[in-house]
Design a protein around this motif. Structure first.
Motif, PDB file in Angstrom:
ATOM      1  N   PRO A 177       0.839  -1.298   0.055  1.00  0.00           N
ATOM      2  CA  PRO A 177       0.019   0.199  -0.044  1.00  0.00           C
ATOM      3  C   PRO A 177       0.909   1.342   0.088  1.00  0.00           C
ATOM      4  O   PRO A 177       0.417   2.134  -0.563  1.00  0.00           O
ATOM      5  CB  PRO A 177      -0.853  -0.019   1.270  1.00  0.00           C
ATOM      6  CG  PRO A 177      -0.958  -1.546   1.665  1.00  0.00           C
ATOM      7  CD  PRO A 177       0.514  -2.296   0.999  1.00  0.00           C
ATOM      8  N   VAL A 178       1.972   1.172   0.483  1.00  0.00           N
ATOM      9  CA  VAL A 178       2.836   2.383   0.660  1.00  0.00           C
ATOM     10  C   VAL A 178       4.286   1.984   0.887  1.00  0.00           C
ATOM     11  O   VAL A 178       4.282   0.802   1.210  1.00  0.00           O
ATOM     12  CB  VAL A 178       2.714   3.372   1.984  1.00  0.00           C
ATOM     13  CG1 VAL A 178       1.281   4.144   1.877  1.00  0.00           C
ATOM     14  CG2 VAL A 178       2.716   2.593   3.394  1.00  0.00           C
ATOM     15  N   ASP A 179       5.348   2.617   0.223  1.00  0.00           N
ATOM     16  CA  ASP A 179       6.629   2.318   0.916  1.00  0.00           C
ATOM     17  C   ASP A 179       7.034   2.987   2.192  1.00  0.00           C
ATOM     18  O   ASP A 179       7.177   4.037   2.335  1.00  0.00           O
ATOM     19  CB  ASP A 179       7.443   3.276  -0.231  1.00  0.00           C
ATOM     20  CG  ASP A 179       9.088   2.750  -0.019  1.00  0.00           C
ATOM     21  OD1 ASP A 179       9.401   2.275   1.018  1.00  0.00           O
ATOM     22  OD2 ASP A 179       9.754   3.291  -0.886  1.00  0.00           O
ATOM     23  N   VAL A 180       6.929   1.936   2.991  1.00  0.00           N
ATOM     24  CA  VAL A 180       7.030   2.360   4.513  1.00  0.00           C
ATOM     25  C   VAL A 180       8.422   2.909   4.872  1.00  0.00           C
ATOM     26  O   VAL A 180       8.198   3.889   5.815  1.00  0.00           O
ATOM     27  CB  VAL A 180       6.756   1.106   5.628  1.00  0.00           C
ATOM     28  CG1 VAL A 180       7.949  -0.148   5.187  1.00  0.00           C
ATOM     29  CG2 VAL A 180       6.428   1.348   6.796  1.00  0.00           C
ATOM     30  N   ARG A 187      -1.625  -0.704   8.238  1.00  0.00           N
ATOM     31  CA  ARG A 187      -1.435  -1.952   8.794  1.00  0.00           C
ATOM     32  C   ARG A 187       0.059  -2.513   8.820  1.00  0.00           C
ATOM     33  O   ARG A 187       0.323  -3.269   7.626  1.00  0.00           O
ATOM     34  CB  ARG A 187      -2.426  -3.046   8.540  1.00  0.00           C
ATOM     35  CG  ARG A 187      -3.752  -2.607   8.662  1.00  0.00           C
ATOM     36  CD  ARG A 187      -4.786  -3.822   8.690  1.00  0.00           C
ATOM     37  NE  ARG A 187      -4.530  -4.784   7.580  1.00  0.00           N
ATOM     38  CZ  ARG A 187      -4.988  -5.990   7.297  1.00  0.00           C
ATOM     39  NH1 ARG A 187      -5.777  -6.674   8.181  1.00  0.00           N
ATOM     40  NH2 ARG A 187      -4.697  -6.741   6.337  1.00  0.00           N
ATOM     41  N   TYR A 188       0.827  -2.074   9.430  1.00  0.00           N
ATOM     42  CA  TYR A 188       2.460  -2.340   9.387  1.00  0.00           C
ATOM     43  C   TYR A 188       2.485  -3.955   9.300  1.00  0.00           C
ATOM     44  O   TYR A 188       3.169  -4.589   8.761  1.00  0.00           O
ATOM     45  CB  TYR A 188       3.271  -1.564  10.381  1.00  0.00           C
ATOM     46  CG  TYR A 188       4.704  -1.909  10.320  1.00  0.00           C
ATOM     47  CD1 TYR A 188       5.378  -1.535   9.269  1.00  0.00           C
ATOM     48  CD2 TYR A 188       5.255  -3.244  11.304  1.00  0.00           C
ATOM     49  CE1 TYR A 188       7.051  -2.016   9.130  1.00  0.00           C
ATOM     50  CE2 TYR A 188       6.383  -3.348  11.260  1.00  0.00           C
ATOM     51  CZ  TYR A 188       7.475  -3.050  10.230  1.00  0.00           C
ATOM     52  OH  TYR A 188       8.489  -3.661  10.050  1.00  0.00           O
ATOM     53  N   LEU A 248       2.855  -4.773   5.542  1.00  0.00           N
ATOM     54  CA  LEU A 248       4.176  -4.169   5.286  1.00  0.00           C
ATOM     55  C   LEU A 248       5.358  -4.643   5.772  1.00  0.00           C
ATOM     56  O   LEU A 248       6.454  -4.210   5.508  1.00  0.00           O
ATOM     57  CB  LEU A 248       4.088  -2.555   5.676  1.00  0.00           C
ATOM     58  CG  LEU A 248       2.673  -1.863   5.106  1.00  0.00           C
ATOM     59  CD1 LEU A 248       2.714  -0.446   5.644  1.00  0.00           C
ATOM     60  CD2 LEU A 248       2.955  -1.523   3.665  1.00  0.00           C
ATOM     61  N   SER A 249       5.152  -5.796   6.625  1.00  0.00           N
ATOM     62  CA  SER A 249       6.460  -6.212   7.466  1.00  0.00           C
ATOM     63  C   SER A 249       6.886  -7.802   6.874  1.00  0.00           C
ATOM     64  O   SER A 249       7.694  -7.612   5.624  1.00  0.00           O
ATOM     65  CB  SER A 249       6.222  -6.365   8.903  1.00  0.00           C
ATOM     66  OG  SER A 249       5.138  -7.338   9.300  1.00  0.00           O
ATOM     67  N   GLY A 288      -6.869 -11.197   5.148  1.00  0.00           N
ATOM     68  CA  GLY A 288      -6.887  -9.799   4.601  1.00  0.00           C
ATOM     69  C   GLY A 288      -6.721  -9.786   3.230  1.00  0.00           C
ATOM     70  O   GLY A 288      -6.824  -8.760   2.478  1.00  0.00           O
ATOM     71  N   MET A 289      -5.831 -10.937   2.756  1.00  0.00           N
ATOM     72  CA  MET A 289      -5.795 -10.971   1.279  1.00  0.00           C
ATOM     73  C   MET A 289      -4.793 -10.040   0.840  1.00  0.00           C
ATOM     74  O   MET A 289      -4.178  -9.825  -0.359  1.00  0.00           O
ATOM     75  CB  MET A 289      -6.901 -10.685   0.213  1.00  0.00           C
ATOM     76  CG  MET A 289      -8.191 -11.541   0.728  1.00  0.00           C
ATOM     77  SD  MET A 289      -7.669 -13.289   0.578  1.00  0.00           S
ATOM     78  CE  MET A 289      -9.421 -13.826   0.786  1.00  0.00           C
ATOM     79  N   SER A 290      -4.037  -9.390   1.561  1.00  0.00           N
ATOM     80  CA  SER A 290      -3.053  -8.242   1.051  1.00  0.00           C
ATOM     81  C   SER A 290      -1.777  -8.931   0.356  1.00  0.00           C
ATOM     82  O   SER A 290      -1.244  -8.402  -0.549  1.00  0.00           O
ATOM     83  CB  SER A 290      -2.107  -7.753   2.387  1.00  0.00           C
ATOM     84  OG  SER A 290      -1.165  -7.075   2.178  1.00  0.00           O
ATOM     85  N   TRP A 291      -1.580 -10.181   0.752  1.00  0.00           N
ATOM     86  CA  TRP A 291      -0.348 -11.048   0.434  1.00  0.00           C
ATOM     87  C   TRP A 291      -0.856 -12.151  -0.744  1.00  0.00           C
ATOM     88  O   TRP A 291      -0.211 -12.710  -1.518  1.00  0.00           O
ATOM     89  CB  TRP A 291       0.507 -11.515   1.188  1.00  0.00           C
ATOM     90  CG  TRP A 291       1.211 -10.671   2.199  1.00  0.00           C
ATOM     91  CD1 TRP A 291       0.862 -10.340   3.392  1.00  0.00           C
ATOM     92  CD2 TRP A 291       2.415  -9.909   1.750  1.00  0.00           C
ATOM     93  NE1 TRP A 291       1.636  -9.591   3.939  1.00  0.00           N
ATOM     94  CE2 TRP A 291       2.583  -9.223   2.955  1.00  0.00           C
ATOM     95  CE3 TRP A 291       3.390  -9.922   1.022  1.00  0.00           C
ATOM     96  CZ2 TRP A 291       3.797  -8.354   2.994  1.00  0.00           C
ATOM     97  CZ3 TRP A 291       4.416  -9.204   0.732  1.00  0.00           C
ATOM     98  CH2 TRP A 291       4.779  -8.524   2.090  1.00  0.00           C
ATOM     99  N   GLN A 292      -2.140 -11.808  -1.095  1.00  0.00           N
ATOM    100  CA  GLN A 292      -2.718 -12.749  -2.288  1.00  0.00           C
ATOM    101  C   GLN A 292      -2.233 -12.403  -3.514  1.00  0.00           C
ATOM    102  O   GLN A 292      -2.148 -11.356  -4.043  1.00  0.00           O
ATOM    103  CB  GLN A 292      -4.289 -12.755  -1.990  1.00  0.00           C
ATOM    104  CG  GLN A 292      -4.666 -13.842  -3.173  1.00  0.00           C
ATOM    105  CD  GLN A 292      -6.327 -13.663  -3.196  1.00  0.00           C
ATOM    106  OE1 GLN A 292      -6.971 -12.700  -2.806  1.00  0.00           O
ATOM    107  NE2 GLN A 292      -6.948 -14.515  -3.996  1.00  0.00           N
ATOM    108  N   PRO A 293      -1.490 -13.392  -4.423  1.00  0.00           N
ATOM    109  CA  PRO A 293      -0.920 -13.102  -5.565  1.00  0.00           C
ATOM    110  C   PRO A 293      -1.924 -12.507  -6.573  1.00  0.00           C
ATOM    111  O   PRO A 293      -2.975 -12.876  -6.621  1.00  0.00           O
ATOM    112  CB  PRO A 293      -0.062 -14.241  -6.117  1.00  0.00           C
ATOM    113  CG  PRO A 293       0.079 -15.098  -4.935  1.00  0.00           C
ATOM    114  CD  PRO A 293      -1.080 -14.745  -3.872  1.00  0.00           C
TER     115      PRO A 293
END
Length: 329
Positions: A9-12, A228-229, A233-234, A278-283
């Motif tokens: 979502p962002v470049d942390v 959501r770090y 993002l981690s 959360g599906m954030s890492w779903q390809p």
């Protein structure tokens, strides 16, 4: 088919520059069901193994009755459930026929099965260095193989006992044809053979691995920006090589090489799932695909560690040939 992690979502590190030095490269392996050979990097696939080298085994679960299921029964159960979920049925009609239910129940309930002699371990992963950039390995070695006992070990925190082998692939001139098969397994420790689609991503430490002041800055930034770090993002979800440890239900604790006391570094993360709710890492390539209820798309290897955890293997930073250590999170 390639697998591509969606952009973060962002470049942390741009928002929190103190994180930049903590960035690590990680290779998401993206295992997906397939038909790998000994010449391929794989999860749960066949290993390039010298015919004259003993196959790893577990003495603790040998010469005894094991409360599990035979490998053929596990394979039949999976086929039954795959076909059952795929066929149309009217509302209220049982998913399984009476004959199918007998097999599924036999595997799910477990049956005492006699194992004569030590219990052969089963393949977990085979990684060729050509497929995994930055793979920590001994000089000259270009292949690492991981196996485990398909039963829990109390001294491993109720996780499988593991074995690691390093090789020079070209030196295996007389490969083993058919490896030994355990008389019984715990179904969730018998991996479905998968081919890999390696992808390099950037990771940052889990929030409870950060120094107190930096962790505070992360929390304040999350509250301010609505990010959501921890989850986005981690640390990447799923099977991976290298990167940061997926610490979750316990705080980080020091780990060292059991042979020389040197620091250890992440080698392989064995994951119960490829992405979370959360599906954030779903390809990207998996987002629009039609996924049957069974087997679940986010659980391609059919492995379950504890209550859906990860099992991470760490190798000695001074000499990867030293004994490895494991941690379940």
């Amino acid at each position: 088919m390639v697998r591509t992690t969606p952009p973060r979502p962002v470049d942390v590190a741009q928002h929190l520059p103190a994180l930049a030095p903590l960035a690590r490269a990680s290779v998401r392996l993206h295992p997906r069901p397939g038909d790998p050979t000994t010449a391929d990097s794989s999860v749960g696939g066949p290993l390039l193994w010298p015919a004259g080298e003993p196959w790893p085994s577990c003495a603790e679960h040998g010469d005894s009755f094991l409360d599990g299921a035979s490998v053929p029964d596990v394979m039949v159960r999976r086929q039954i459930l795959t076909e059952a979920w795929a066929r149309p049925r009217e509302r209220g009609v049982n998913l399984l026929t009476a004959e199918e239910k007998v097999v599924v129940d036999r595997v799910d309930q477990g049956t005492p099965i006699r194992q004569d002699g030590p219990l052969p371990m089963v393949p977990v992963a085979q990684l060729y260095a050509r497929d995994v950039p930055g793979l920590p390995r001994p000089d000259g070695a270009d292949l690492v193989q991981v196996l485990w006992c398909p039963f829990d070990h109390e001294d491993e925190g109720y996780a499988p006992s593991t074995a690691v082998r390093w090789r020079v692939a070209a030196e295996v001139t007389d490969p083993l044809g058919a490896p030994p098969v355990p008389a019984a397994v715990e179904e969730h420790y018998l991996l479905r053979p998968c081919v890999l689609h390696p992808e390099e991503v950037t990771e940052y430490p889990a929030p409870h691995c950060l120094e107190e002041d930096l962790a505070r800055q992360v929390r304040e930034w999350e509250d301010r920006e609505g990010q959501r770090y921890h989850y986005d993002l981690s640390v990447a979800d799923g099977w991976k090589a290298g990167g940061h440890g997926p610490w979750s239900f316990s705080d980080p604790f020091p780990m060292a090489c059991p042979d020389c006391g040197a620091d250890v570094e992440p080698l392989l993360t064995v994951a119960s799932a490829e992405w979370d709710g959360g599906m954030s890492w779903q390809p990207v390539e998996d987002a629009e695909a039609a996924h049957p209820p069974y087997p679940a798309a986010h659980e391609p290897t059919m492995v379950m560690i504890g209550r859906g955890y990860n099992l991470q293997l760490y190798t000695c930073a001074a000499d990867p040939r030293h004994r490895h250590v494991t941690n379940m999170q």
